[in-house]
Design a protein around this motif. Structure first.
Motif, PDB file in Angstrom:
ATOM      1  N   PHE A  33     -23.503 -75.462  -3.301  1.00 18.85           N
ATOM      2  CA  PHE A  33     -24.517 -74.407  -3.257  1.00 18.85           C
ATOM      3  C   PHE A  33     -24.022 -73.197  -2.474  1.00 18.85           C
ATOM      4  O   PHE A  33     -24.267 -72.048  -2.851  1.00 18.85           O
ATOM      5  N   ARG A  34     -23.316 -73.450  -1.368  1.00 18.75           N
ATOM      6  CA  ARG A  34     -22.807 -72.359  -0.536  1.00 18.75           C
ATOM      7  C   ARG A  34     -21.821 -71.491  -1.307  1.00 18.75           C
ATOM      8  O   ARG A  34     -21.903 -70.259  -1.300  1.00 18.75           O
ATOM      9  N   ARG A  35     -20.903 -72.115  -1.997  1.00 17.49           N
ATOM     10  CA  ARG A  35     -19.893 -71.359  -2.727  1.00 17.49           C
ATOM     11  C   ARG A  35     -20.494 -70.666  -3.942  1.00 17.49           C
ATOM     12  O   ARG A  35     -20.102 -69.542  -4.271  1.00 17.49           O
ATOM     13  N   TYR A  36     -21.448 -71.322  -4.582  1.00 17.56           N
ATOM     14  CA  TYR A  36     -22.113 -70.697  -5.732  1.00 17.56           C
ATOM     15  C   TYR A  36     -22.888 -69.458  -5.290  1.00 17.56           C
ATOM     16  O   TYR A  36     -22.815 -68.405  -5.936  1.00 17.56           O
ATOM     17  N   ASN A  37     -23.619 -69.575  -4.189  1.00 10.73           N
ATOM     18  CA  ASN A  37     -24.399 -68.440  -3.695  1.00 10.73           C
ATOM     19  C   ASN A  37     -23.519 -67.284  -3.239  1.00 10.73           C
ATOM     20  O   ASN A  37     -23.917 -66.119  -3.296  1.00 10.73           O
ATOM     21  N   ASN A  38     -22.317 -67.623  -2.775  1.00  8.82           N
ATOM     22  CA  ASN A  38     -21.383 -66.586  -2.323  1.00  8.82           C
ATOM     23  C   ASN A  38     -20.492 -66.065  -3.438  1.00  8.82           C
ATOM     24  O   ASN A  38     -19.608 -65.240  -3.202  1.00  8.82           O
ATOM     25  N   GLY A  39     -20.719 -66.553  -4.656  1.00 13.32           N
ATOM     26  CA  GLY A  39     -19.932 -66.086  -5.787  1.00 13.32           C
ATOM     27  C   GLY A  39     -18.491 -66.556  -5.764  1.00 13.32           C
ATOM     28  O   GLY A  39     -17.616 -65.914  -6.341  1.00 13.32           O
ATOM     29  N   ARG A  40     -18.237 -67.717  -5.119  1.00 15.74           N
ATOM     30  CA  ARG A  40     -16.876 -68.243  -5.022  1.00 15.74           C
ATOM     31  C   ARG A  40     -16.729 -69.455  -5.924  1.00 15.74           C
ATOM     32  O   ARG A  40     -17.711 -70.160  -6.207  1.00 15.74           O
ATOM     33  N   PRO A  41     -15.507 -69.738  -6.392  1.00 22.13           N
ATOM     34  CA  PRO A  41     -15.286 -70.942  -7.197  1.00 22.13           C
ATOM     35  C   PRO A  41     -15.696 -72.189  -6.417  1.00 22.13           C
ATOM     36  O   PRO A  41     -15.471 -72.275  -5.202  1.00 22.13           O
ATOM     37  N   ILE A  42     -16.293 -73.148  -7.097  1.00 25.13           N
ATOM     38  CA  ILE A  42     -16.792 -74.351  -6.440  1.00 25.13           C
ATOM     39  C   ILE A  42     -15.679 -75.112  -5.738  1.00 25.13           C
ATOM     40  O   ILE A  42     -15.886 -75.697  -4.670  1.00 25.13           O
ATOM     41  N   PHE A  43     -14.485 -75.105  -6.315  1.00 19.37           N
ATOM     42  CA  PHE A  43     -13.384 -75.875  -5.731  1.00 19.37           C
ATOM     43  C   PHE A  43     -12.548 -75.067  -4.742  1.00 19.37           C
ATOM     44  O   PHE A  43     -11.531 -75.549  -4.257  1.00 19.37           O
ATOM     45  N   SER A  44     -12.968 -73.852  -4.422  1.00 19.14           N
ATOM     46  CA  SER A  44     -12.220 -73.055  -3.450  1.00 19.14           C
ATOM     47  C   SER A  44     -12.470 -73.581  -2.048  1.00 19.14           C
ATOM     48  O   SER A  44     -13.604 -73.888  -1.676  1.00 19.14           O
ATOM     49  N   PRO A  45     -11.423 -73.725  -1.223  1.00 13.64           N
ATOM     50  CA  PRO A  45     -11.599 -74.269   0.126  1.00 13.64           C
ATOM     51  C   PRO A  45     -12.260 -73.245   1.050  1.00 13.64           C
ATOM     52  O   PRO A  45     -12.169 -72.037   0.833  1.00 13.64           O
ATOM     53  N   ASP A  46     -12.940 -73.726   2.068  1.00 10.77           N
ATOM     54  CA  ASP A  46     -13.492 -72.843   3.088  1.00 10.77           C
ATOM     55  C   ASP A  46     -13.522 -73.592   4.416  1.00 10.77           C
ATOM     56  O   ASP A  46     -13.106 -74.743   4.503  1.00 10.77           O
ATOM     57  N   LYS A  47     -14.005 -72.934   5.437  1.00 10.31           N
ATOM     58  CA  LYS A  47     -14.079 -73.538   6.765  1.00 10.31           C
ATOM     59  C   LYS A  47     -15.524 -73.564   7.236  1.00 10.31           C
ATOM     60  O   LYS A  47     -15.836 -73.218   8.368  1.00 10.31           O
ATOM     61  N   GLU A  48     -16.407 -73.996   6.326  1.00  6.94           N
ATOM     62  CA  GLU A  48     -17.829 -74.029   6.637  1.00  6.94           C
ATOM     63  C   GLU A  48     -18.441 -75.405   6.391  1.00  6.94           C
ATOM     64  O   GLU A  48     -19.658 -75.532   6.239  1.00  6.94           O
ATOM     65  N   HIS A  49     -17.606 -76.424   6.370  1.00 10.94           N
ATOM     66  CA  HIS A  49     -18.126 -77.773   6.211  1.00 10.94           C
ATOM     67  C   HIS A  49     -18.854 -78.209   7.483  1.00 10.94           C
ATOM     68  O   HIS A  49     -18.781 -77.546   8.519  1.00 10.94           O
ATOM     69  N   LEU A  50     -19.554 -79.327   7.400  1.00 15.17           N
ATOM     70  CA  LEU A  50     -20.337 -79.804   8.527  1.00 15.17           C
ATOM     71  C   LEU A  50     -19.481 -79.965   9.776  1.00 15.17           C
ATOM     72  O   LEU A  50     -19.895 -79.574  10.882  1.00 15.17           O
ATOM     73  N   HIS A  51     -18.293 -80.515   9.641  1.00 10.12           N
ATOM     74  CA  HIS A  51     -17.445 -80.712  10.816  1.00 10.12           C
ATOM     75  C   HIS A  51     -16.963 -79.391  11.400  1.00 10.12           C
ATOM     76  O   HIS A  51     -16.808 -79.255  12.613  1.00 10.12           O
ATOM     77  N   HIS A  52     -16.743 -78.382  10.547  1.00  9.84           N
ATOM     78  CA  HIS A  52     -16.370 -77.065  11.045  1.00  9.84           C
ATOM     79  C   HIS A  52     -17.507 -76.448  11.857  1.00  9.84           C
ATOM     80  O   HIS A  52     -17.294 -75.835  12.905  1.00  9.84           O
ATOM     81  N   ARG A  53     -18.738 -76.632  11.366  1.00 10.35           N
ATOM     82  CA  ARG A  53     -19.892 -76.046  12.041  1.00 10.35           C
ATOM     83  C   ARG A  53     -20.126 -76.715  13.391  1.00 10.35           C
ATOM     84  O   ARG A  53     -20.516 -76.057  14.365  1.00 10.35           O
ATOM     85  N   LEU A  54     -19.887 -78.023  13.476  1.00 16.66           N
ATOM     86  CA  LEU A  54     -20.019 -78.714  14.754  1.00 16.66           C
ATOM     87  C   LEU A  54     -18.946 -78.249  15.735  1.00 16.66           C
ATOM     88  O   LEU A  54     -19.213 -78.081  16.934  1.00 16.66           O
ATOM     89  N   LEU A  55     -17.739 -78.026  15.243  1.00 11.52           N
ATOM     90  CA  LEU A  55     -16.683 -77.491  16.101  1.00 11.52           C
ATOM     91  C   LEU A  55     -17.047 -76.096  16.611  1.00 11.52           C
ATOM     92  O   LEU A  55     -16.798 -75.765  17.779  1.00 11.52           O
TER      93      LEU A  55
END
Length: 341
Positions: free
Chosen positions: A248-270
């Protein structure tokens, strides 16, 4: 089970040396949290340990052949990606091939149950639903593999839970397979928990996701217990949640679904200031809660109790999505947070 643990425990150092020789090295980059070159391919130790233990102790029926054969395809895909790199489309295609093979060999989601409609026979949807489930969970585990020991630990917790629930449901084979997979992971975790000496790579994360999805089909989806269709979703809730939010995050941001990012749950906790180890242990805790919820659903008989568990699990999902907002409210810090609605 003990053999699987020992094979992974003593096999991982050997795989580590192989990783350096074949240049299966994970280099630091902006999206990743490690700061030095790390050998990957560690998942190969899990694969070999699991295969040897299963082949040595189980009769190779068609479903077992589907589990092992599809797992071999997935393992080869992971090795290829860890050494040479593989595009997302090619990986997805080969995952579909592996899932289709498993379905052809009898690993199938044939029906679903609910407290409202009873048993729903899937008929011609059996193959599509089976393939979608296997491919989805395979990628879900792969996506949470971002911190030392995270994907391995979450998968181990899920495997143990699958084993316990399978026993409660009266399915011995899936229980043995789940406990054997968990033992293989625990043997590897000695070298993968923070600070890691080796990464599992796609070889490990894809393999774990594949096997967890297949074992869930062999056990939990064969039961006619009310809400049994939700059990594997709850037990594998953390990777499913993280993947769903990422899509949902990548779709809303207009990015490919399989594109990597640094916004996963573990990234947010860090980003909230938790240490590497505390972040992993926090997610372990959520995984254990999800697992216990799945076990509770299996043993309770009152529909109200089942619905209460589902309500609590839903609360965990919502809290995970709003973790930064909740943190700010609890600690009343002065940082600025965007509206998360």
């Amino acid at each position: 089970i003990i053999a699987a643990f020992l094979l992974a425990l003593f096999g991982t150092p050997i795989v580590k040396r192989i990783a350096f020789k074949v240049k299966a090295i994970d280099k630091p980059e902006k999206r990743k949290v490690h700061i030095q070159d790390m050998p990957r391919l560690g998942g190969l130790a899990i694969c070999v340990a699991f295969w040897i233990a299963v082949i040595a102790t189980q009769e190779v029926t068609r479903p077992i052949a589907g589990l092992l054969g599809g797992g071999m395809i997935i393992c080869l895909v992971g090795i290829w990606d860890d050494i040479k790199g593989l595009s997302a489309k090619k990986k997805l295609f080969l995952q579909i091939v592996a899932a289709s093979f498993a379905a052809y060999m009898g690993v199938q989601v044939e029906f679903m149950t609910s407290p409202f409609n009873g048993v729903i026979d899937l008929h011609y949807l059996t193959y599509p639903v089976t393939v979608l489930w296997i491919v989805g969970i395979t990628n879900a585990v792969n996506l949470i593999d971002g911190l030392d020991g995270l994907a391995a630990g979450v998968s181990a917790i899920a495997a143990v839970t699958l084993g316990i629930v399978s026993i409660l449901e009266g399915f011995s084979l899936p229980a043995v397979l789940a406990f054997t997979l968990a033992a293989s992971i625990f043997g590897f975790l000695k070298y993968n928990f923070h600070p890691a000496k080796i990464f599992m790579g796609d070889t490990g994360s894809l393999f774990l996701g594949y096997n967890l999805s297949v074992i869930a089909i062999l056990g939990l989806t064969k039961s006619t217990t009310i809400l049994s269709v939700l059990l594997p979703i709850i037990i594998l809730g953390v990777p499913i949640l993280d993947t769903t939010l990422a899509i949902f995050r990548r779709y809303n941001n207009g990015r490919p679904i399989f594109s990597p990012d640094k916004e996963h749950l573990h990234h947010r906790l860090l980003n909230l200031g938790l240490s590497h180890r505390k972040t992993v242990l926090t997610i372990y805790g959520v995984s254990i809660i999800m697992g216990l919820s799945g076990i509770l659903i299996t043993v309770v008989t009152a529909p109200q109790a089942t619905l209460l568990v589902l309500f609590l699990v839903s609360g965990i999902f919502i809290a995970a999505d709003r973790v930064e907002y909740i943190y700010a409210k609890i600690f009343q810090d002065n940082r600025s947070y965007p509206d998360t609605k």
